[in-house]
Scaffold this motif. Structure first.
Motif, PDB file in Angstrom:
ATOM      1  N   SER A 155       0.866  -1.186   0.000  1.00  0.00           N
ATOM      2  CA  SER A 155       0.000   0.000   0.000  1.00  0.00           C
ATOM      3  C   SER A 155       0.895   1.226   0.000  1.00  0.00           C
ATOM      4  CB  SER A 155      -0.929   0.012   1.212  1.00  0.00           C
ATOM      5  OG  SER A 155      -0.170   0.065   2.413  1.00  0.00           O
ATOM      6  N   GLN A 156       0.376   2.302  -0.568  1.00  0.00           N
ATOM      7  CA  GLN A 156       1.128   3.558  -0.613  1.00  0.00           C
ATOM      8  C   GLN A 156       0.163   4.702  -0.370  1.00  0.00           C
ATOM      9  OE1 GLN A 156       3.696   4.002  -4.034  1.00  0.00           O
ATOM     10  NE2 GLN A 156       3.615   6.235  -3.938  1.00  0.00           N
ATOM     11  N   ASP A 157       0.530   5.616   0.502  1.00  0.00           N
ATOM     12  CA  ASP A 157      -0.375   6.696   0.888  1.00  0.00           C
ATOM     13  C   ASP A 157       0.392   8.012   0.927  1.00  0.00           C
ATOM     14  OD1 ASP A 157      -2.294   8.345   1.940  1.00  0.00           O
ATOM     15  OD2 ASP A 157      -2.849   7.023   3.576  1.00  0.00           O
ATOM     16  N   SER A 158      -0.073   8.983   0.131  1.00  0.00           N
ATOM     17  CA  SER A 158       0.518  10.317   0.146  1.00  0.00           C
ATOM     18  C   SER A 158      -0.588  11.331  -0.059  1.00  0.00           C
ATOM     19  CB  SER A 158       1.581  10.445  -0.956  1.00  0.00           C
ATOM     20  OG  SER A 158       0.977  10.351  -2.247  1.00  0.00           O
ATOM     21  N   THR A 159      -0.226  12.598  -0.135  1.00  0.00           N
ATOM     22  CA  THR A 159      -1.236  13.649  -0.274  1.00  0.00           C
ATOM     23  C   THR A 159      -1.905  13.641  -1.637  1.00  0.00           C
ATOM     24  OG1 THR A 159       0.487  15.214  -0.963  1.00  0.00           O
ATOM     25  CG2 THR A 159      -0.065  15.144   1.378  1.00  0.00           C
ATOM     26  N   ALA A 209     -12.544  11.562  -1.183  1.00  0.00           N
ATOM     27  CA  ALA A 209     -13.465  10.453  -0.908  1.00  0.00           C
ATOM     28  C   ALA A 209     -12.851   9.122  -1.342  1.00  0.00           C
ATOM     29  CB  ALA A 209     -14.791  10.684  -1.626  1.00  0.00           C
ATOM     30  N   CYS A 210     -12.194   9.111  -2.514  1.00  0.00           N
ATOM     31  CA  CYS A 210     -11.554   7.885  -3.000  1.00  0.00           C
ATOM     32  C   CYS A 210     -10.387   7.491  -2.101  1.00  0.00           C
ATOM     33  CB  CYS A 210     -11.059   8.079  -4.431  1.00  0.00           C
ATOM     34  SG  CYS A 210     -12.368   8.240  -5.677  1.00  0.00           S
ATOM     35  N   ALA A 211      -9.578   8.475  -1.724  1.00  0.00           N
ATOM     36  CA  ALA A 211      -8.421   8.196  -0.876  1.00  0.00           C
ATOM     37  C   ALA A 211      -8.856   7.657   0.479  1.00  0.00           C
ATOM     38  CB  ALA A 211      -7.579   9.458  -0.711  1.00  0.00           C
ATOM     39  N   ASP A 212      -9.880   8.263   1.066  1.00  0.00           N
ATOM     40  CA  ASP A 212     -10.368   7.797   2.367  1.00  0.00           C
ATOM     41  C   ASP A 212     -10.901   6.378   2.281  1.00  0.00           C
ATOM     42  OD1 ASP A 212      -9.683  10.171   3.552  1.00  0.00           O
ATOM     43  OD2 ASP A 212     -11.693  11.038   3.462  1.00  0.00           O
ATOM     44  N   TYR A 213     -11.556   6.063   1.168  1.00  0.00           N
ATOM     45  CA  TYR A 213     -12.092   4.708   1.020  1.00  0.00           C
ATOM     46  C   TYR A 213     -10.967   3.688   0.908  1.00  0.00           C
ATOM     47  CZ  TYR A 213     -15.090   0.862  -0.267  1.00  0.00           C
ATOM     48  OH  TYR A 213     -15.733  -0.340  -0.273  1.00  0.00           O
TER      49      TYR A 213
END
Length: 230
Positions: A155-159, A209-213
């Motif tokens: 998984s990868q998470d950024s702004t 909304a997509c990122a939070d999901y």
């Protein structure tokens, strides 16, 4: 009367000129041929996306496995979007090759399309993220039709980019759910691979909304330690 050389030359040139005019083909306005490049299934929103050229949404119609599809008003001459209902899902109820017929005023195109999973009719949910319905479909389906019981490969998470990916080694499926946003151009995308079309986002709110999901998927299934491929 003897004709001079100059008269003969003039007569010959006149004959060539008249012949050229007589043989010149008539010019007609060319019509772009109907071409289909790809056919994709959006399982979450119960739609079929046809990508190609000369598709002419003003006259387009289509059938899948002999059952009529409903043309979506968002269609263009390069992307035809068809909604399918329970009638199509009842026929296309398992993986296999199915006949797709695309018809416009300029012609008809018939091909056999491989549908990897049986269709299920899901009424549009109206979620703020346009990919959430599709993510719901696959995240709740067991392998090989989805990744419900799998732990993320990474998984990868950024702004501006969030992805969660699953690799099912037993069947060789690599599932990629991702969304991105470019603040400079105010454009973004989201998608599910396999198997769905890439969707454009129209606002940063949609991206959020997509990122939070996707973050909720990571939270539920845990996080892998490998580097993401995409």
């Amino acid at each position: 009367m003897r004709l001079t050389l100059s008269v003969w030359i003039f007569a010959l040139l006149l004959f060539i000129s008249v012949s050229a005019v007589a043989k010149r083909p008539s010019q007609t306005q060319s019509v772009a041929p109907l071409e289909v490049y790809s056919i994709k299934v959006d399982y979450g929103n119960s739609q079929i996306l046809v990508e190609g050229a000369g598709l002419d949404p003003t006259s387009a119609s289509a059938t899948l496995a002999g059952v009529a599809l409903n043309l979506n008003p968002a269609s263009t001459d390069s992307d035809l979007l068809f909604d399918y209902s329970t009638g199509v899902a009842e026929v296309v109820n398992s993986s296999g090759n199915y006949i797709v017929v695309i018809t416009t005023a300029d012609g008809s195109f018939t091909t056999s399309a491989f549908i990897p999973f049986g269709l299920v009719y899901n009424p549009p949910s109206g979620d703020p993220c346009p990919c959430q319905g599709e993510w719901d479909y696959f995240s709740n389906a067991d392998s090989p039709y989805g990744y419900a019981e799998l732990t993320p490969y990474c998984s990868q998470d950024s702004t501006d980019f969030v992805t969660v990916q699953f690799y099912d080694t037993s069947v060789g499926n690599y599932w990629v759910s991702w969304t991105s946003w470019d603040s400079a151009s105010s454009t973004g995308m989201c998608a599910q691979y396999i198997d769905g079309p890439t969707r454009n986002l129209t606002s940063e709110g949609q991206f959020d909304a997509c990122a939070d999901y996707l973050r909720s998927i990571v939270e539920v299934w845990g996080s892998g330690g490998s580097s993401c491929l995409y």
